[in-house]
Design a protein around this motif. Structure first.
Motif, short mmCIF file in Angstrom:
data_model
loop_
_atom_site.label_atom_id
_atom_site.label_comp_id
_atom_site.label_asym_id
_atom_site.label_seq_id
_atom_site.Cartn_x
_atom_site.Cartn_y
_atom_site.Cartn_z
N SER A 1 36.12 33.28 37.22
CA SER A 1 35.49 34.36 36.44
C SER A 1 36.15 34.58 35.08
O SER A 1 35.63 35.32 34.26
CB SER A 1 35.51 35.67 37.22
OG SER A 1 36.83 36.16 37.32
N ASP B 1 42.78 34.20 43.21
CA ASP B 1 41.90 33.44 44.10
C ASP B 1 40.87 32.67 43.27
O ASP B 1 40.83 32.79 42.04
CB ASP B 1 41.23 34.34 45.14
CG ASP B 1 40.36 35.43 44.54
OD1 ASP B 1 39.88 35.28 43.39
OD2 ASP B 1 40.13 36.45 45.21
N ASP C 1 45.39 37.42 37.30
CA ASP C 1 45.30 38.23 38.52
C ASP C 1 44.52 39.50 38.20
O ASP C 1 45.08 40.58 38.02
CB ASP C 1 46.71 38.55 39.04
CG ASP C 1 46.70 39.34 40.34
OD1 ASP C 1 45.63 39.42 40.99
OD2 ASP C 1 47.76 39.90 40.68
N LEU C 2 43.21 39.36 38.14
CA LEU C 2 42.35 40.43 37.64
C LEU C 2 42.40 41.70 38.47
O LEU C 2 42.31 42.80 37.93
CB LEU C 2 40.90 39.92 37.54
CG LEU C 2 40.68 38.72 36.61
CD1 LEU C 2 39.24 38.26 36.69
CD2 LEU C 2 41.08 39.07 35.19
N ASN C 3 42.54 41.58 39.79
CA ASN C 3 42.53 42.78 40.63
C ASN C 3 43.94 43.27 40.96
O ASN C 3 44.10 44.24 41.68
CB ASN C 3 41.72 42.56 41.91
CG ASN C 3 42.32 41.50 42.81
OD1 ASN C 3 43.41 40.98 42.56
ND2 ASN C 3 41.60 41.15 43.86
N GLY C 4 44.97 42.59 40.45
CA GLY C 4 46.34 43.05 40.63
C GLY C 4 46.88 42.98 42.04
O GLY C 4 47.83 43.67 42.37
N ASP C 5 46.30 42.10 42.86
CA ASP C 5 46.75 42.02 44.26
C ASP C 5 47.90 41.04 44.47
O ASP C 5 48.34 40.81 45.59
CB ASP C 5 45.59 41.67 45.19
CG ASP C 5 45.07 40.26 45.01
OD1 ASP C 5 45.48 39.57 44.04
OD2 ASP C 5 44.23 39.83 45.84
N ARG D 1 49.82 36.45 35.49
CA ARG D 1 49.57 37.88 35.65
C ARG D 1 48.26 38.30 34.98
O ARG D 1 47.54 39.15 35.48
CB ARG D 1 50.74 38.69 35.09
CG ARG D 1 51.95 38.68 35.98
CD ARG D 1 53.08 39.56 35.42
NE ARG D 1 54.25 39.46 36.25
CZ ARG D 1 55.26 38.61 36.02
NH1 ARG D 1 55.25 37.84 34.96
NH2 ARG D 1 56.29 38.56 36.83
N ARG E 1 37.71 33.02 42.98
CA ARG E 1 36.77 33.90 42.27
C ARG E 1 37.39 34.37 40.95
O ARG E 1 36.74 34.33 39.90
CB ARG E 1 36.39 35.10 43.14
CG ARG E 1 35.39 36.03 42.50
CD ARG E 1 35.24 37.35 43.25
NE ARG E 1 36.49 38.04 43.44
CZ ARG E 1 37.15 38.72 42.49
NH1 ARG E 1 36.67 38.78 41.27
NH2 ARG E 1 38.28 39.34 42.75
N GLU E 2 38.65 34.80 40.98
CA GLU E 2 39.31 35.23 39.75
C GLU E 2 39.45 34.06 38.78
O GLU E 2 39.21 34.20 37.58
CB GLU E 2 40.69 35.81 40.06
CG GLU E 2 40.64 37.17 40.72
CD GLU E 2 41.99 37.64 41.20
OE1 GLU E 2 42.36 38.78 40.86
OE2 GLU E 2 42.68 36.89 41.93
#
Length: 152
Positions: A83, A77, A69-73, A66, A79-80
């Motif tokens: 990063s 992925d 999951d940087l963008n909370g979708d 959790r 990219r996350e």
């Protein structure tokens, strides 16, 4: 996942340290001892043991996911994953591909139990430090071999 990515970066340092022995110095400066792969993973085991009870649980694995999951979708992925911390894109993407069991380009919360059982080799419901270290070394050897850094 943050610590997993930092772990990848640290692993690359371990690989590089074995390739480049310390150069002779004319001054008597102390040379730091390279951290072994096993010791490196032990450090990360304790960083990912969120409640400091000496074992990792499925709940802790899910909590780490959790956080990644940087963008909370609902998925992590590439990219996350890359990063979250420093690493080479090649090494991070190979580890990510290995962890993405269904190879759909994202790691979902539904994939975490499978990842957990991969580490929980005696299936007792928690991951000990030794189980964690052994599996991390196995993954490291597999991934470095796949990208041409490991033993052939």
């Amino acid at each position: 996942m943050l610590t997993r990515l930092c772990l990848v970066a640290g692993l690359l340092l371990c690989v590089e340290a074995t390739k480049h022995p310390p150069m002779a110095s004319t001054s008597p400066k102390p040379t730091p001892t390279p951290l072994s792969l096993a010791d490196f993973y032990r450090i990360y085991f304790h960083r990912e043991d969120l409640n400091n009870d000496g074992v990792q649980t499925l709940s802790e694995f899910e909590q780490l996911w959790r956080q990644a999951d940087l963008n909370g979708d609902g998925s992590v992925d590439l990219r996350e994953y890359t990063s979250i911390g420093p690493s080479t894109m090649l090494m991070a993407s190979e580890v990510y591909k290995y962890l993405d069991h269904d190879h759909n380009g994202v790691i979902t919360l539904q994939e975490i139990p499978r990842m957990f059982t991969q580490f929980d080799t005696n299936y007792d419901g928690w991951i000990t430090e030794q189980e964690f270290v052994d599996e991390k070394i196995r993954i490291f050897n597999l991934v470095t071999k796949n990208i041409g850094l490991g033993k052939k």
